[in-house]
Every structure is written in structure tokens, then in C-alpha cells.
Design an enzyme around this catalytic site. Structure first.
Site, PDB file in Angstrom:
ATOM      1  N   MET A  27       0.811  -1.241   0.258  1.00  0.00           N
ATOM      2  CA  MET A  27      -0.346  -0.066  -0.067  1.00  0.00           C
ATOM      3  C   MET A  27       0.721   1.297   0.035  1.00  0.00           C
ATOM      4  SD  MET A  27      -3.293  -0.571   2.037  1.00  0.00           S
ATOM      5  CE  MET A  27      -3.098  -0.328   3.313  1.00  0.00           C
ATOM      6  N   GLY A  28       1.880   1.073  -0.464  1.00  0.00           N
ATOM      7  CA  GLY A  28       2.510   2.191  -0.764  1.00  0.00           C
ATOM      8  C   GLY A  28       3.622   2.560   0.952  1.00  0.00           C
ATOM      9  N   LEU A  30       6.527   3.128   1.734  1.00  0.00           N
ATOM     10  CA  LEU A  30       7.445   1.636   1.462  1.00  0.00           C
ATOM     11  C   LEU A  30       9.013   2.332   2.852  1.00  0.00           C
ATOM     12  CD1 LEU A  30       7.684   1.602  -2.187  1.00  0.00           C
ATOM     13  CD2 LEU A  30       6.241   0.141  -0.734  1.00  0.00           C
ATOM     14  N   HIS A  34       9.268  -3.486   2.950  1.00  0.00           N
ATOM     15  CA  HIS A  34       9.064  -3.970   1.915  1.00  0.00           C
ATOM     16  C   HIS A  34      10.210  -3.772   0.535  1.00  0.00           C
ATOM     17  CE1 HIS A  34       5.173  -1.224   3.043  1.00  0.00           C
ATOM     18  NE2 HIS A  34       4.842  -2.178   2.879  1.00  0.00           N
ATOM     19  N   ARG A 190       2.642   2.489   9.759  1.00  0.00           N
ATOM     20  CA  ARG A 190       2.008   3.720  11.140  1.00  0.00           C
ATOM     21  C   ARG A 190       2.632   3.811  12.083  1.00  0.00           C
ATOM     22  NH1 ARG A 190      -2.749  -0.670   9.291  1.00  0.00           N
ATOM     23  NH2 ARG A 190      -4.468   0.593   8.493  1.00  0.00           N
TER      24      ARG A 190
HETATM   25  O1  PAF Z   1      -0.479  -5.553   3.680  1.00  0.00           O
HETATM   26  C1  PAF Z   1      -0.334  -4.643   2.603  1.00  0.00           C
HETATM   27  O2  PAF Z   1      -0.110  -4.539   2.518  1.00  0.00           O
HETATM   28  C2  PAF Z   1      -2.204  -4.744   1.987  1.00  0.00           C
HETATM   29  O3  PAF Z   1      -2.494  -5.255   3.035  1.00  0.00           O
HETATM   30  C3  PAF Z   1      -1.709  -5.921   1.013  1.00  0.00           C
HETATM   31  C4  PAF Z   1      -1.456  -6.814   0.700  1.00  0.00           C
HETATM   32  C5  PAF Z   1      -1.048  -4.811  -0.074  1.00  0.00           C
HETATM   33  C6  PAF Z   1      -3.255  -5.707  -0.497  1.00  0.00           C
HETATM   34  O4  PAF Z   1      -3.722  -4.136  -0.150  1.00  0.00           O
END
Ligand code: PAF
Length: 281
Positions: A27-28, A30, A34, A190
Site C-alpha cells: 500500500m506504499g 515503503l 518492504h 503506521r
Molecule cells: O499488507 C498490505 O500492505 C496490504 O494488505 C496488501 C497485501 C498490499 C493488500 O492491499
């Protein structure tokens, strides 16, 4: 590295690929967590797509969809430096049709009640249906050989593995270990919401898990004793759950003979940031 916003352009590019394809759904916003997924995907595939999409369907109306950090320019630098080939960053109306925006409804991929009626699924009703739906859509658009998910979202990982098995997706799900700050706090997008004080005590979550791991290794297998010990570390938090589940079916266990997974979700005292973490005992 190319940034693609339209499904048709992504599909055309995917059609041209002859080697293996890796997908890292995000969901960015990053971060190092990630990056570890992207690095692994790059090392294991010929072509890597990182999706950056804050998926409205997995947020309840009272949640942080509007304020969720959106940092595409910064994300693009991280993805470029990691050697991935494409960022797929669609707008919400590219992913969902009018009926979703008018009536908040779309065709959903729903995980079984048994998988979603507890842990994060209990306090976030509908969340995992939203996750399964968007992940299925991404699988259909990218046709990856492998898709990479973090172990921090342990229940999500469990549910996605089940979805892949139960819906016959021909995709290998690659779990990636939790990445932590130096003091042990699990890295999360978050964490940027934490006040100075929240950040200071957020470390108690991983300290509590480490303590439970030590106790389990010393022979304490009774879940309630382990849970009570962890709870004593989290007195200042609004605890959503502390649970011990079996790795096989993610169901709570009373006496953990095989090393189980301990999971915590708790809100911080000042900014009420909901943090999750887990550890194999
Ligand atoms: O883990 C996440 O960031 C989200 O739940 C995902 C897997 C990208 C789906 O939106």
C-alpha cells in the site's frame, strides 16, 4: 523502472514477458520491511512488479483510509534502487467500478469465517475480504510466478496462502521475515503516526514477545501463563488481543507442545496507533 497507472498498460507489458514474474503487493509508504520483500523478489525473478495501492475495500469507515500515508515519489526511488521493473499505482477508480463508489459494494473474494472471525479479523470486520479481493485482482493482472508477503501480517499471510490453495491460483507465496528497528520495534508504515512517547514504549510489544519466547524455551507451555506475562508489559496500551495459535491452522491453543506463534495487537496510549507484531515461540 516504469510507473504504470492503467491496467491495460500493465497487462500489455505482462504479456510480453517470457521469464519468471515476481509480485510485491504493497500500500506504499515503503520502508525497510518492504525493501526486504522487493530485494528477495528481484533476486528470484526475471521481472518484478511492485504494486502501490491503498485499497479502500480493506478499510472500515472508521479507519485511517484517508490519512494513510501516500508517498509515491519517495516509493519510486526505493523501488528503482532495488532493481524492480515496474510500479503499478492505479487510482481507486481504475481498480473498482462505479458501484463501489456509489454503493460501497463490489464483487468480493471472501475468506472462510473460521479464518476471519478472530485476531485482526474480529476487530476489523470485512478487512480480510478486502485484502483477498485486491490481491486476487493483482494476481489476475500480473500473473506472477511468486508473490511476496511479510510475516508481520501473519494472519493476512495465512489467509492468502489458504486463498491460493482453495482458489487454485498457480502462484508460490513467499513469506518474508519481519524487519525490526534496532530496539526491536517491528517496522510498519503506521509507525509514522506514533508520538514521541508512543514510540518510546512501542518497543514493549517486541520485548514482551521475546520474554514469552524465553519462558516457552524454559518449559512454560501453558498459553494463559504466557499471555498474562505479556499483558504485564502492555499495561499502558489498549490491548486488542494477545493470542497463541498453532502454525498449522492459526487456531488458539491452550497448551503449546509444538512451537506456536504468539500474536499481539494493541493501541498506543497517546495517538491510539494500532500496532501488530508476532513471534514464533
Ligand atoms: O499488507 C498490505 O500492505 C496490504 O494488505 C496488501 C497485501 C498490499 C493488500 O492491499
Amino acid at each position: 523502472m516504469k510507473i504504470i497507472h492503467k491496467k491495460a498498460e500493465l497487462k500489455a507489458l505482462i504479456k510480453k514477458q517470457t521469464g519468471s514474474i515476481g509480485l510485491v503487493p504493497t500500500m506504499g509508504a515503503l520502508h525497510a520491511g518492504h525493501k526486504s520483500l522487493i530485494d528477495k523478489a528481484v533476486s528470484e525473478n526475471d521481472f518484478v512488479v511492485v504494486s502501490v495501492f491503498v485499497n479502500p475495500v480493506q478499510f472500515a469507515p472508521n479507519e485511517d483510509y484517508d490519512k494513510y500515508p501516500r508517498t509515491l515519489d519517495k516509493d519510486a526511488i526505493l523501488v528503482q534502487n532495488s532493481g524492480a521493473d515496474v510500479i503499478f499505482a492505479p487510482a481507486p477508480d481504475e481498480m473498482y467500478t462505479d458501484i463501489y463508489f456509489k454503493e460501497k459494494e463490489t464483487t468480493l473474494v471472501c475468506a472462510p469465517y473460521k479464518y476471519v472471525n478472530r485476531l485482526c479479523g474480529k476487530s476489523r470486520p470485512g478487512h480480510f475480504d478486502g485484502v483477498c479481493t485486491v490481491v486476487s485482482k493483482l494476481f489476475n493482472l500480473v500473473h506472477p510466478n511468486k508473490a511476496y508477503f511479510g510475516e508481520k501480517d501473519a494472519q493476512q499471510l495465512f489467509i492468502i496462502k489458504k486463498m491460493v490453495e482453495e482458489l487454485d491460483f498457480d502462484i508460490e507465496i513467499v513469506p518474508c521475515p519481519i524487519v525490526r528497528e534496532n530496539d526491536g520495534l517491528a517496522i510498519s508504515s503506521r509507525n509514522s503516526y506514533l508520538s514521541e512517547y508512543d514510540r518510546k514504549i512501542a518497543v514493549n510489544i517486541s520485548l514482551a514477545l521475546k520474554k514469552a519466547k524465553e519462558l516457552y524455551a524454559s518449559g512454560i507451555k501453558d498459553s494463559q501463563v504466557l499471555i498474562d506475562t505479556v499483558f504485564s508489559y502492555l499495561k499502558e496500551f489498549d490491548v486488542d488481543y494477545i493470542q497463541i495459535v498453532s502454525k498449522e491452522d492459526f487456531c488458539p491453543i491452550i497448551k503449546a507442545d509444538k512451537p506456536p506463534v504468539m500474536l499481539i495487537a494493541a493501541k498506543t496510549p497517546e495517538n491510539h496507533v494500532r500496532l501488530i507484531d508476532n513471534m514464533e515461540l
